[in-house]
Design an enzyme around this catalytic site. Structure first.
Site, PDB file in Angstrom:
ATOM      1  N   SER A  16       0.820  -1.215   0.000  1.00 52.18           N
ATOM      2  CA  SER A  16       0.000   0.000   0.000  1.00 52.18           C
ATOM      3  C   SER A  16       0.853   1.264   0.000  1.00 52.18           C
ATOM      4  CB  SER A  16      -0.915   0.008   1.225  1.00 52.18           C
ATOM      5  OG  SER A  16      -0.143   0.028   2.406  1.00 52.18           O
TER       6      SER A  16
ATOM      7  N   TYR B 107      -4.306   0.459   3.758  1.00 50.61           N
ATOM      8  CA  TYR B 107      -5.200  -0.647   3.430  1.00 50.61           C
ATOM      9  C   TYR B 107      -5.930  -1.159   4.683  1.00 50.61           C
ATOM     10  CZ  TYR B 107      -3.618  -1.610  -1.412  1.00 50.61           C
ATOM     11  OH  TYR B 107      -3.353  -1.550  -2.764  1.00 50.61           O
ATOM     12  N   GLY B 108      -5.288  -1.036   5.827  1.00 48.02           N
ATOM     13  CA  GLY B 108      -5.841  -1.592   7.066  1.00 48.02           C
ATOM     14  C   GLY B 108      -7.189  -1.033   7.468  1.00 48.02           C
TER      15      GLY B 108
ATOM     16  N   ASN C 194       0.851  -7.204   4.596  1.00 49.93           N
ATOM     17  CA  ASN C 194       0.123  -8.154   5.435  1.00 49.93           C
ATOM     18  C   ASN C 194      -1.384  -8.038   5.235  1.00 49.93           C
ATOM     19  OD1 ASN C 194       2.058  -9.480   7.740  1.00 49.93           O
ATOM     20  ND2 ASN C 194       2.847  -7.524   7.021  1.00 49.93           N
ATOM     21  N   THR C 195      -1.875  -6.820   5.098  1.00 51.94           N
ATOM     22  CA  THR C 195      -3.314  -6.612   4.948  1.00 51.94           C
ATOM     23  C   THR C 195      -3.809  -7.214   3.632  1.00 51.94           C
ATOM     24  OG1 THR C 195      -3.145  -4.568   6.229  1.00 51.94           O
ATOM     25  CG2 THR C 195      -5.154  -4.886   4.967  1.00 51.94           C
TER      26      THR C 195
ATOM     27  N   GLU D  92       3.947   6.727   7.282  1.00 50.41           N
ATOM     28  CA  GLU D  92       3.778   7.354   5.959  1.00 50.41           C
ATOM     29  C   GLU D  92       3.973   8.873   6.018  1.00 50.41           C
ATOM     30  OE1 GLU D  92       3.384   6.185   2.912  1.00 50.41           O
ATOM     31  OE2 GLU D  92       3.207   4.050   3.373  1.00 50.41           O
TER      32      GLU D  92
ATOM     33  N   CYS E 158       2.963  -6.108   9.901  1.00 47.83           N
ATOM     34  CA  CYS E 158       2.764  -5.111   8.847  1.00 47.83           C
ATOM     35  C   CYS E 158       4.148  -4.739   8.348  1.00 47.83           C
ATOM     36  CB  CYS E 158       2.030  -3.887   9.401  1.00 47.83           C
ATOM     37  SG  CYS E 158       1.934  -2.513   8.224  1.00 47.83           S
ATOM     38  N   THR E 159       4.332  -4.709   7.026  1.00 51.58           N
ATOM     39  CA  THR E 159       5.681  -4.457   6.495  1.00 51.58           C
ATOM     40  C   THR E 159       6.150  -3.025   6.726  1.00 51.58           C
ATOM     41  OG1 THR E 159       4.684  -4.171   4.290  1.00 51.58           O
ATOM     42  CG2 THR E 159       5.686  -6.317   4.795  1.00 51.58           C
ATOM     43  N   HIS E 160       5.234  -2.139   7.145  1.00 51.85           N
ATOM     44  CA  HIS E 160       5.660  -0.790   7.543  1.00 51.85           C
ATOM     45  C   HIS E 160       6.444  -0.827   8.860  1.00 51.85           C
ATOM     46  CE1 HIS E 160       2.715   0.637   4.605  1.00 51.85           C
ATOM     47  NE2 HIS E 160       3.128   1.878   4.795  1.00 51.85           N
TER      48      HIS E 160
END
Length: 276
Positions: free
Chosen positions: A22, A53-54, A85-86, A164, A196-198
């Site tokens: 995302s 996206y979450g 992940n989402t 972000e 979550c990849t963030h």
């Protein structure tokens, strides 16, 4: 019933690897892939227009994920990494149906769940977006492999917007991390999965909170290793590309994405606006 043996003989090792997320989070996975597979061309799609996206519905996440997958297939990618992940939790089945065995699909949940399930972990915590936690996929995947592991999942929706917006090593993120990690759900964990990849962009701050009390799982490294194993298995590793090409498509070009992608991939990166 026998599962059909995958045949990727139509693919070539010099085709690029497609990666999508995302936003900037998937760059943590792309960075590990670049480190582990330094001769591979990479095409990255960051759906910055629709993040996070979450907070979206399952239907919306499926729509975004399948459109991006189609685009990466059109770019002649030899493998697709769902570096989100989402998207994995809500659209993996639809992406697999769309791909229909044409290329390998690597997600970011199952390789991590498998590794955690077969190592010595008793009480595992997962922090992730609301959509990932609501899917329950981490708990299902881990307990499918090892039913004795206790898994507690906690939605941490403020982290992605903070990342972000570029709030790294900032009082805002310190406060958010403290608030979430002190939650009773995570009270007795020995291991924490950053679902979550963030979140690996905040791994130092998360480790600082725990000291040495909790092991924090490095998901991007696990996913990159899994990708390497899959490509090697099907003779799709590119070992002769001295000057790999990294191309980044974004549905909305943001300053934070430019900053992090340049940090990870160097100043000569190719960013292109692409609205699907």
């Amino acid at each position: 019933m026998k599962t059909k043996k995958q045949d990727y003989s139509h693919l070539s090792s010099n085709q690029p690897i497609g990666i999508f997320d995302s936003g900037v989070g998937g760059l943590t996975v792309a960075k590990e892939i670049k480190r582990l597979l330094p001769n591979e061309d990479l095409i990255y799609f960051g759906d910055t227009k629709h993040l996070p996206y979450g907070e979206k519905s399952k239907e919306a996440i499926i729509e975004y994920s399948t459109k991006i997958t189609n685009f990466l297939l059109e770019q002649n990618c030899k493998a697709i990494v769902i570096a989100c992940n989402t998207a994995t939790a809500n659209a993996l089945n639809e992406v697999m149906q769309l791909v229909a065995g044409k290329v390998p699909v690597i997600d970011v949940i199952n390789p991590v769940a498998e590794k955690v399930a077969y190592e010595i972990h008793n009480n595992v915590g997962v922090i992730a977006t609301k959509a990932t936690v609501n899917s329950g996929l981490y708990k299902k995947s881990i307990r499918k492999q090892n039913k004795w592991i206790k898994v507690d999942e906690l939605a941490t929706p403020l982290l992605v917007p903070a990342i972000e917006e570029g709030f790294k090593n900032h009082p805002i993120t310190h406060a958010i991390i403290y608030n979430y990690l002190s939650n009773n759900k995570l009270k007795n964990i020995e291991t924490l999965i950053l679902g979550c990849t963030h979140y690996p962009l905040l791994i130092d701050e998360i480790k600082q909170y725990y000291g040495n009390r909790v092991r924090v799982i490095d998901s991007p490294n696990i996913v990159a290793n899994h990708l390497k194993i899959i490509l090697d298995k099907y003779n799709l590793l590119n070992e002769n590309n001295a000057k790999p090409n990294y191309h980044f498509y974004l549905s909305d070009i943001t300053k934070n994405f430019e900053k992090i992608s340049k940090k990870f991939f160097g100043k000569t990166i190719d960013l292109e606006l692409k609205v699907l």
